[in-house]
Design an enzyme around this catalytic site. Sequence first.
Site, PDB file in Angstrom:
ATOM      1  N   LYS A 196     -31.409   8.253  31.903  1.00  0.00           N
ATOM      2  CA  LYS A 196     -31.348   6.815  31.586  1.00  0.00           C
ATOM      3  C   LYS A 196     -30.230   6.543  30.574  1.00  0.00           C
ATOM      4  O   LYS A 196     -29.702   7.489  29.961  1.00  0.00           O
ATOM      5  CB  LYS A 196     -32.706   6.364  31.032  1.00  0.00           C
ATOM      6  CG  LYS A 196     -33.122   7.053  29.737  1.00  0.00           C
ATOM      7  CD  LYS A 196     -34.577   6.731  29.369  1.00  0.00           C
ATOM      8  CE  LYS A 196     -34.983   7.463  28.099  1.00  0.00           C
ATOM      9  NZ  LYS A 196     -36.413   7.287  27.781  1.00  0.00           N
ATOM     10  N   ARG A 241     -47.255   1.091  25.065  1.00  0.00           N
ATOM     11  CA  ARG A 241     -45.922   0.636  25.421  1.00  0.00           C
ATOM     12  C   ARG A 241     -45.846   0.358  26.922  1.00  0.00           C
ATOM     13  O   ARG A 241     -45.663  -0.762  27.330  1.00  0.00           O
ATOM     14  CB  ARG A 241     -44.879   1.673  24.973  1.00  0.00           C
ATOM     15  CG  ARG A 241     -43.467   1.165  25.061  1.00  0.00           C
ATOM     16  CD  ARG A 241     -42.454   2.207  24.628  1.00  0.00           C
ATOM     17  NE  ARG A 241     -42.362   3.330  25.544  1.00  0.00           N
ATOM     18  CZ  ARG A 241     -41.390   4.242  25.504  1.00  0.00           C
ATOM     19  NH1 ARG A 241     -40.439   4.183  24.585  1.00  0.00           N
ATOM     20  NH2 ARG A 241     -41.369   5.233  26.372  1.00  0.00           N
ATOM     21  N   TYR A 286     -12.757  -3.092   2.994  1.00  0.00           N
ATOM     22  CA  TYR A 286     -13.446  -4.381   2.843  1.00  0.00           C
ATOM     23  C   TYR A 286     -14.322  -4.405   1.588  1.00  0.00           C
ATOM     24  O   TYR A 286     -14.958  -3.402   1.245  1.00  0.00           O
ATOM     25  CB  TYR A 286     -14.335  -4.652   4.057  1.00  0.00           C
ATOM     26  CG  TYR A 286     -13.585  -5.170   5.259  1.00  0.00           C
ATOM     27  CD1 TYR A 286     -12.814  -6.333   5.188  1.00  0.00           C
ATOM     28  CD2 TYR A 286     -13.651  -4.496   6.477  1.00  0.00           C
ATOM     29  CE1 TYR A 286     -12.129  -6.800   6.301  1.00  0.00           C
ATOM     30  CE2 TYR A 286     -12.975  -4.967   7.584  1.00  0.00           C
ATOM     31  CZ  TYR A 286     -12.208  -6.121   7.491  1.00  0.00           C
ATOM     32  OH  TYR A 286     -11.538  -6.584   8.582  1.00  0.00           O
ATOM     33  N   MET A 297     -14.571  -2.318  11.991  1.00  0.00           N
ATOM     34  CA  MET A 297     -14.789  -2.346  13.440  1.00  0.00           C
ATOM     35  C   MET A 297     -14.046  -1.226  14.163  1.00  0.00           C
ATOM     36  O   MET A 297     -14.588  -0.578  15.060  1.00  0.00           O
ATOM     37  CB  MET A 297     -14.350  -3.711  14.000  1.00  0.00           C
ATOM     38  CG  MET A 297     -14.668  -3.867  15.468  1.00  0.00           C
ATOM     39  SD  MET A 297     -14.046  -5.409  16.146  1.00  0.00           S
ATOM     40  CE  MET A 297     -15.109  -6.594  15.369  1.00  0.00           C
TER      41      MET A 297
HETATM   42  C1  PLP Z   1     -36.877   8.597  27.446  1.00  0.00           C
HETATM   43  C2  PLP Z   1     -38.109   9.137  28.088  1.00  0.00           C
HETATM   44  C3  PLP Z   1     -38.231  10.513  28.362  1.00  0.00           C
HETATM   45  C4  PLP Z   1     -37.250  11.534  27.825  1.00  0.00           C
HETATM   46  O1  PLP Z   1     -37.551  11.715  26.459  1.00  0.00           O
HETATM   47  P1  PLP Z   1     -36.746  12.721  25.518  1.00  0.00           P
HETATM   48  O2  PLP Z   1     -37.440  12.601  24.212  1.00  0.00           O
HETATM   49  O3  PLP Z   1     -35.350  12.206  25.474  1.00  0.00           O
HETATM   50  O4  PLP Z   1     -36.826  14.065  26.114  1.00  0.00           O
HETATM   51  C5  PLP Z   1     -39.333  10.932  29.098  1.00  0.00           C
HETATM   52  N1  PLP Z   1     -40.283  10.063  29.509  1.00  0.00           N
HETATM   53  C6  PLP Z   1     -40.215   8.741  29.233  1.00  0.00           C
HETATM   54  C7  PLP Z   1     -41.297   7.831  29.701  1.00  0.00           C
HETATM   55  C8  PLP Z   1     -39.138   8.230  28.504  1.00  0.00           C
HETATM   56  O5  PLP Z   1     -39.087   6.921  28.218  1.00  0.00           O
END
Ligand code: PLP
Length: 345
Positions: free
Chosen positions: A33, A128, A242, A290
């Site tokens: 992802k 969640r 800055y 930036m």
């Molecule tokens: C992001 C995620 C993972 C991977 O988690 P890591 O801690 O990066 O290994 C696995 N399962 C779900 C549901 C996630 O959201």
Amino acid sequence: MSTGRLIIDLDAVVANWRALDGMTNCKTAAVVKADGYGLGAATVAKALFKAGVRQFFVAVVEEAVAIRQELGPRPEISVFSGHMAGDTELIRTLGLTPMLNSVEQLTHHLETLPGHPFGIQLDTGMNRLGLEMQEWAAVAELALAQRPHLVMSHLACADEPDHPMNPYQLDQFRKMTDGIQVPRSLAATGGILLGPEYHFDLTRPGIGLYGGLPFAQATPVIELDLPVVQVRDVAEGEVVGYSNAWQAERPSRIATVSGGYADGIMRALSDRAVLFHGDTACPLVGRVSMDLLTIDVTDLSETPKKLSLIGPKQSVDDLARNANTIGYEVLTQLGARYNRKTYGK
Ligand SMILES: *Cc1c(COP(=O)(O)O)cnc(C)c1O
């Protein structure tokens, strides 16, 4: 070329996957992802596919487009956010496996794509994503009759091995799934390290593949060097950057390097980071702007052409700690304008 140079080692990603796979007796997927945690989902997935990975996870269906295009129809691509309104066409045409996380999603999926693969996501306490105990009890029989590919849940505190939430969630997951005839998955990277009771039939590592904690034995995957744009002498008492945020307490040499918060170098690192020239740490002085950083190179015996922000002397997690964040955020914020060199399989 005046942008930072980001080196991505795909052989290291594969080595990390093999190391995590070797810790279990079950299957090991790969989570790609957020564009493969910022490193390029298609190239990462291609390297892992060549190494034998046959199951990938993304957060949302749009992220699957590039991966399906790269890998063709064979590997399973599963979607954590499930089947949302508007996802149906991509799920169908790309052959994705949504992890359905509510009764509403389950109904929507079975109505719009009857017979199409799916998985189920259960909530075991993180609050969640996923069906809760009561909801699952109400629909489990119906859902299981449709032969889901996977039933999964996610651990909230797996990066803390002694946290009581881990055995609590394990117990909840077992109560909800013991005895079912469907593959189960609970562990991401942290869960793999918790030991065999957490492994079930499939693990879903992400961060460990990319060299981040909690997988402390990981092979580092990236290096990031920033080019020096100019170097100047600054007299004692002069200020830099800055808001005049830094003032020289001695005659100093300041290198201005290319890279800033627009490249994912968090502004919170102002006055709180070092860059390396060989083994020598050079403090970042004043504000992160930036596009630029100002670095105190007074103690170097030569004028540097570039400085290392991530490399053998400073890991992604070292940098994250100084910014009060986690390696995941450093990786996924890596800027789009770096000169990226991806090598390996
Ligand atoms: C992001 C995620 C993972 C991977 O988690 P890591 O801690 O990066 O290994 C696995 N399962 C779900 C549901 C996630 O959201």
